[in-house]
Design a protein around this motif. Structure first.
Motif, mmCIF file in Angstrom:
data_model
loop_
_atom_site.group_PDB
_atom_site.id
_atom_site.type_symbol
_atom_site.label_atom_id
_atom_site.label_comp_id
_atom_site.label_asym_id
_atom_site.label_seq_id
_atom_site.Cartn_x
_atom_site.Cartn_y
_atom_site.Cartn_z
ATOM 1 N N VAL A 224 0.858 -1.181 0.000
ATOM 2 C CA VAL A 224 0.000 0.000 0.000
ATOM 3 C C VAL A 224 0.899 1.237 0.000
ATOM 4 C CG1 VAL A 224 -1.801 1.273 1.216
ATOM 5 C CG2 VAL A 224 -1.823 -1.231 1.218
ATOM 6 N N TYR A 225 0.567 2.201 -0.840
ATOM 7 C CA TYR A 225 1.407 3.374 -1.054
ATOM 8 C C TYR A 225 0.605 4.664 -0.951
ATOM 9 C CZ TYR A 225 4.553 -0.097 -3.149
ATOM 10 O OH TYR A 225 5.362 -1.190 -3.368
ATOM 11 N N ALA A 226 1.287 5.728 -0.560
ATOM 12 C CA ALA A 226 0.744 7.077 -0.692
ATOM 13 C C ALA A 226 1.201 7.614 -2.038
ATOM 14 C CB ALA A 226 1.255 7.967 0.428
ATOM 15 N N GLY A 227 0.295 8.275 -2.757
ATOM 16 C CA GLY A 227 0.672 8.792 -4.061
ATOM 17 C C GLY A 227 -0.351 9.757 -4.614
ATOM 18 N N TRP A 228 -0.135 10.126 -5.850
ATOM 19 C CA TRP A 228 -0.999 11.101 -6.521
ATOM 20 C C TRP A 228 -1.675 10.468 -7.723
ATOM 21 C CZ3 TRP A 228 -1.584 15.327 -3.702
ATOM 22 C CH2 TRP A 228 -0.547 15.732 -2.853
ATOM 23 N N PHE A 229 -2.872 10.916 -8.007
ATOM 24 C CA PHE A 229 -3.684 10.398 -9.107
ATOM 25 C C PHE A 229 -4.069 11.570 -9.998
ATOM 26 C CE2 PHE A 229 -7.662 9.314 -11.139
ATOM 27 C CZ PHE A 229 -7.586 7.961 -11.431
ATOM 28 N N ARG A 239 -4.040 17.181 -9.716
ATOM 29 C CA ARG A 239 -3.384 16.095 -8.997
ATOM 30 C C ARG A 239 -4.134 15.837 -7.698
ATOM 31 N NH1 ARG A 239 2.731 16.630 -6.693
ATOM 32 N NH2 ARG A 239 1.632 17.994 -5.248
ATOM 33 N N ARG A 240 -4.603 14.607 -7.512
ATOM 34 C CA ARG A 240 -5.406 14.280 -6.335
ATOM 35 C C ARG A 240 -4.687 13.251 -5.460
ATOM 36 N NH1 ARG A 240 -9.336 15.059 -10.496
ATOM 37 N NH2 ARG A 240 -10.903 16.602 -9.859
ATOM 38 N N PRO A 241 -4.745 13.419 -4.128
ATOM 39 C CA PRO A 241 -4.083 12.470 -3.224
ATOM 40 C C PRO A 241 -4.798 11.124 -3.231
ATOM 41 C CG PRO A 241 -5.399 14.043 -1.981
ATOM 42 C CD PRO A 241 -5.436 14.510 -3.411
ATOM 43 N N ALA A 242 -4.004 10.054 -3.039
ATOM 44 C CA ALA A 242 -4.585 8.713 -3.080
ATOM 45 C C ALA A 242 -3.799 7.746 -2.210
ATOM 46 C CB ALA A 242 -4.602 8.202 -4.525
ATOM 47 N N ALA A 243 -4.504 6.746 -1.696
ATOM 48 C CA ALA A 243 -3.889 5.572 -1.074
ATOM 49 C C ALA A 243 -4.002 4.464 -2.102
ATOM 50 C CB ALA A 243 -4.605 5.203 0.216
ATOM 51 N N ILE A 244 -2.877 3.876 -2.477
ATOM 52 C CA ILE A 244 -2.830 2.969 -3.635
ATOM 53 C C ILE A 244 -2.492 1.555 -3.182
ATOM 54 C CG2 ILE A 244 -1.804 2.589 -5.901
ATOM 55 C CD1 ILE A 244 -0.692 5.632 -5.362
ATOM 56 N N SER A 245 -3.349 0.621 -3.530
ATOM 57 C CA SER A 245 -3.125 -0.788 -3.202
ATOM 58 C C SER A 245 -2.636 -1.523 -4.453
ATOM 59 C CB SER A 245 -4.413 -1.436 -2.697
ATOM 60 O OG SER A 245 -4.246 -2.831 -2.534
ATOM 61 N N ILE A 246 -1.544 -2.282 -4.292
ATOM 62 C CA ILE A 246 -1.042 -3.135 -5.369
ATOM 63 C C ILE A 246 -0.962 -4.560 -4.845
ATOM 64 C CG2 ILE A 246 0.911 -3.673 -6.869
ATOM 65 C CD1 ILE A 246 1.653 -0.779 -6.894
ATOM 66 N N GLY A 247 -1.569 -5.503 -5.565
ATOM 67 C CA GLY A 247 -1.496 -6.897 -5.144
ATOM 68 C C GLY A 247 -2.675 -7.704 -5.628
#
Length: 318
Positions: A224-229, A239-247
């Protein structure tokens, strides 16, 4: 900036130029150094600066099926090159015939007869021609013969680490998006299209945009990452803030396919079929399997708040 998909798009009246050559995947800080040298030299000489890259990736032609994970799309590379001041972005089709050119043929037929180079700027590990037999020293010898200069630039690095696309891929494979960002000079970006998923996130109270990445994209390790969308289509490029799940969503038994799923903070809207960019700032945690849905929802809530803190702090620093 002009963008050429082949030499056939060259103007008939083309004169001299300063050329920099490479795959330039990611256009990282080392690449930026090369590009800046070429741009500055071209300005002094009063000629255009040209960046020449290749499509498909040379490795894919030499060893089919071994395409490395891609740090940036070709369109993104062109954008970054333009930001650095390049006048012409040239994409050379890398074919089996092209890779059979000897170093001398490569220089005489391509660089001299077609591009009319005044100077070539490359990294000091640059190789070219059949079986990569040409080196920077070879280029200098041929430059002396055909009348152009060669600038072999020492590769950029810090803390005993040389910045390279291979190094950045290894950082991403380990989930260290912060180290990747340091070498890139900006957060690592994955581009793709928002497609329909299983809707599970919405049911948990945290809807996500299921992003189908561009082919061969370098995806960070599961976690899980903090990032921008950012939506790339249309006029709304906020640019919008996001919590990003990879898996693969291991908490659920049917989780098999690996997905990239940003949850946009404080946003509601229809994103389906939009072309988007996801920029990775910091890993918050690794992927794990939870014992219950309630435990998962609690963890997601914590992830969202951690992402908010990380991205708010970055916004203040910027």
């Amino acid at each position: 900036m002009q963008r050429w998909r082949s030499l056939d798009e060259m103007p008939a009246e083309w004169g001299r130029c300063v050329l920099t050559i490479g795959v330039f995947d990611g256009v990282h800080r080392g690449h930026a150094q090369l590009i800046s040298r070429a741009v500055k030299s071209a300005a002094v000489r009063g000629v255009p600066s040209v960046l020449m890259t290749f499509d498909p990736h040379p490795v894919e032609v030499v060893r089919p099926g071994s395409h490395p994970a891609q740090l940036s799309t070709m369109h993104r590379r062109a954008e970054l090159a333009e930001e650095l001041g390049i006048d012409v972005f040239l994409v050379m089709p890398f074919t089996r015939d092209f890779m059979k050119l000897t170093p001398e043929q490569y220089v005489e037929e391509l660089l001299v007869n077609r591009l009319h180079v005044s100077e070539v700027v490359v990294g000091d590990n640059f190789t070219f021609g059949k079986q990569a037999a040409g080196t920077v020293d070879t280029m200098r010898e041929l430059g002396a013969r055909f009348g152009f200069d060669v600038d072999g630039v020492q590769l950029l690095g810090e803390h005993a680490v040389t910045f390279s696309s291979t190094y950045i891929r290894s950082c991403l494979a380990a989930g260290d998006v912060s180290a990747a960002a340091e070498a890139l000079g900006r957060p690592h970006r994955v581009e793709g299209v928002v497609v329909h998923g299983d809707g599970r996130g919405r049911g948990l109270g945290y809807p996500t945009a299921n992003v189908a990445p561009a082919m061969h994209s370098a995806i960070p390790a599961d976690g899980v990452y903090a990032g921008w969308f950012t939506v790339l289509d249309g006029d709304d490029h906020q640019r919008r803030p996001a919590a990003i799940s990879i898996g693969t969503n291991p908490t659920f038994e049917d989780g098999r396919a690996r997905t990239v799923e940003p949850h946009l903070l404080d946003f509601e809207g229809d994103l389906y079929e939009k072309r988007v960019a996801v920029d990775f700032v910091e890993q918050l945690r690794g992927m794990r399997k939870f014992e219950s849905i309630d435990e998962l929802v609690e963890a997601i809530g914590h992830d969202v708040e951690e992402a908010r803190k990380v991205l708010s702090a970055q916004s203040v620093e910027e």
